[in-house]
Write a protein that holds these residues in place. Structure first.
Motif, short mmCIF file in Angstrom:
data_model
loop_
_atom_site.label_atom_id
_atom_site.label_comp_id
_atom_site.label_asym_id
_atom_site.label_seq_id
_atom_site.Cartn_x
_atom_site.Cartn_y
_atom_site.Cartn_z
N LEU A 14 15.49 20.43 -11.79
CA LEU A 14 16.70 20.20 -12.59
C LEU A 14 17.94 20.63 -11.81
CD1 LEU A 14 15.59 21.35 -16.16
CD2 LEU A 14 15.57 19.07 -15.18
N PRO A 15 19.04 19.92 -12.00
CA PRO A 15 20.28 20.32 -11.33
C PRO A 15 20.68 21.74 -11.71
CG PRO A 15 20.50 18.18 -12.37
CD PRO A 15 19.20 18.74 -12.81
N GLU A 16 21.23 22.47 -10.76
CA GLU A 16 21.64 23.85 -11.00
C GLU A 16 22.65 23.90 -12.15
OE1 GLU A 16 23.60 27.42 -8.41
OE2 GLU A 16 22.27 26.00 -7.38
N GLY A 17 22.42 24.79 -13.09
CA GLY A 17 23.34 24.96 -14.21
C GLY A 17 23.04 24.09 -15.43
N LEU A 18 22.11 23.15 -15.32
CA LEU A 18 21.84 22.27 -16.45
C LEU A 18 21.30 23.05 -17.65
CD1 LEU A 18 21.66 19.33 -17.57
CD2 LEU A 18 19.28 19.36 -16.87
N LEU A 19 20.34 23.94 -17.43
CA LEU A 19 19.79 24.73 -18.52
C LEU A 19 20.85 25.65 -19.14
CD1 LEU A 19 16.22 25.65 -17.20
CD2 LEU A 19 16.84 23.95 -18.91
N ASP A 20 21.75 26.17 -18.28
CA ASP A 20 22.80 27.07 -18.78
C ASP A 20 23.71 26.37 -19.78
OD1 ASP A 20 21.79 28.97 -17.04
OD2 ASP A 20 23.22 28.46 -15.44
N VAL A 21 23.94 25.07 -19.59
CA VAL A 21 24.78 24.29 -20.52
C VAL A 21 24.18 24.35 -21.94
CG1 VAL A 21 25.57 21.96 -21.09
CG2 VAL A 21 25.67 22.77 -18.72
N TYR A 22 22.86 24.25 -22.03
CA TYR A 22 22.19 24.23 -23.34
C TYR A 22 21.97 25.62 -23.90
CZ TYR A 22 21.21 19.30 -22.56
OH TYR A 22 21.34 17.95 -22.34
N LEU A 23 21.78 26.62 -23.05
CA LEU A 23 21.41 27.95 -23.52
C LEU A 23 22.60 28.85 -23.80
CD1 LEU A 23 18.33 28.54 -21.20
CD2 LEU A 23 18.36 27.71 -23.54
N ASP A 24 23.78 28.50 -23.30
CA ASP A 24 24.97 29.33 -23.56
C ASP A 24 25.60 29.02 -24.90
OD1 ASP A 24 24.68 30.62 -21.20
OD2 ASP A 24 26.17 29.43 -20.11
#
Length: 174
Positions: free
Chosen positions: A164-174
């Motif tokens: 996954l592109p870096e930061g993609l999960l952070d978009v959903y989890l923040d």
């Protein structure tokens, strides 16, 4: 019986005649190759088994269905507009060349950095790309399915490895 252990083959549209015969919409290709002894009909969120008396395939997406113990128009009417399922073990295996990205639904997504993300709950087609949905840490995560993201697919173990592109999960989890 969990719904994930079953696959949808179509739905009952309406009754036909007075003896319980029903018009069935078939949305599963190759259904005529499966011997149908019983089907499961979703009623109030639960899958209820019914034995098949007969099924006649009319054209590509239509069939007449007769179920045991459904012998009146009243009994058949109660099943109208209900989805029909079969156990996953009856699902025909696809040949390698027939496998598509949509077949990844139900596979486990594993990110090379984060580890196991979860089971792909849906695969959506949008005009520009195909998107997978995964429930990760109680949030729905969406990510594209393309050559850049997919690093490997193990059809036997039903695992798709992604980067996954870096930061993609952070978009959903923040």
């Amino acid at each position: 019986m969990e719904k994930k252990d079953y696959f949808r083959i179509g739905s009952i549209l309406k009754t036909k005649g007075l003896k319980g015969e029903m018009n069935m919409y078939v949305d599963f290709e190759g259904l005529e190759t499966i011997k149908l002894d019983a089907v499961f009909i979703e009623i109030a969120g639960k899958l209820v088994p019914y034995f098949v008396s007969s099924i006649k395939y009319l054209q590509k997406n239509a069939a007449y269905l007769v179920l045991e113990d459904v012998d009146t128009i009243e009994k058949a009417s109660a099943l109208a507009r209900k989805d029909i399922f079969l156990p996953n073990k009856l699902k025909p295996k696809k040949k390698k060349q027939e496998f598509t990205l949509f077949d990844l639904e139900g596979f486990t997504a594993v990110d090379i950095n984060e580890g196991v993300l979860g089971i792909i709950t849906a695969v959506h087609e949008y005009p520009q790309q195909i998107i997978a949905a995964v429930d990760f840490q109680n949030k729905e995560i969406l990510f594209p399915l393309n050559e850049e993201i997919i690093k490997g697919i193990d059809v036997v173990k039903e695992i798709v490895t992604v980067d996954l592109p870096e930061g993609l999960l952070d978009v959903y989890l923040d």
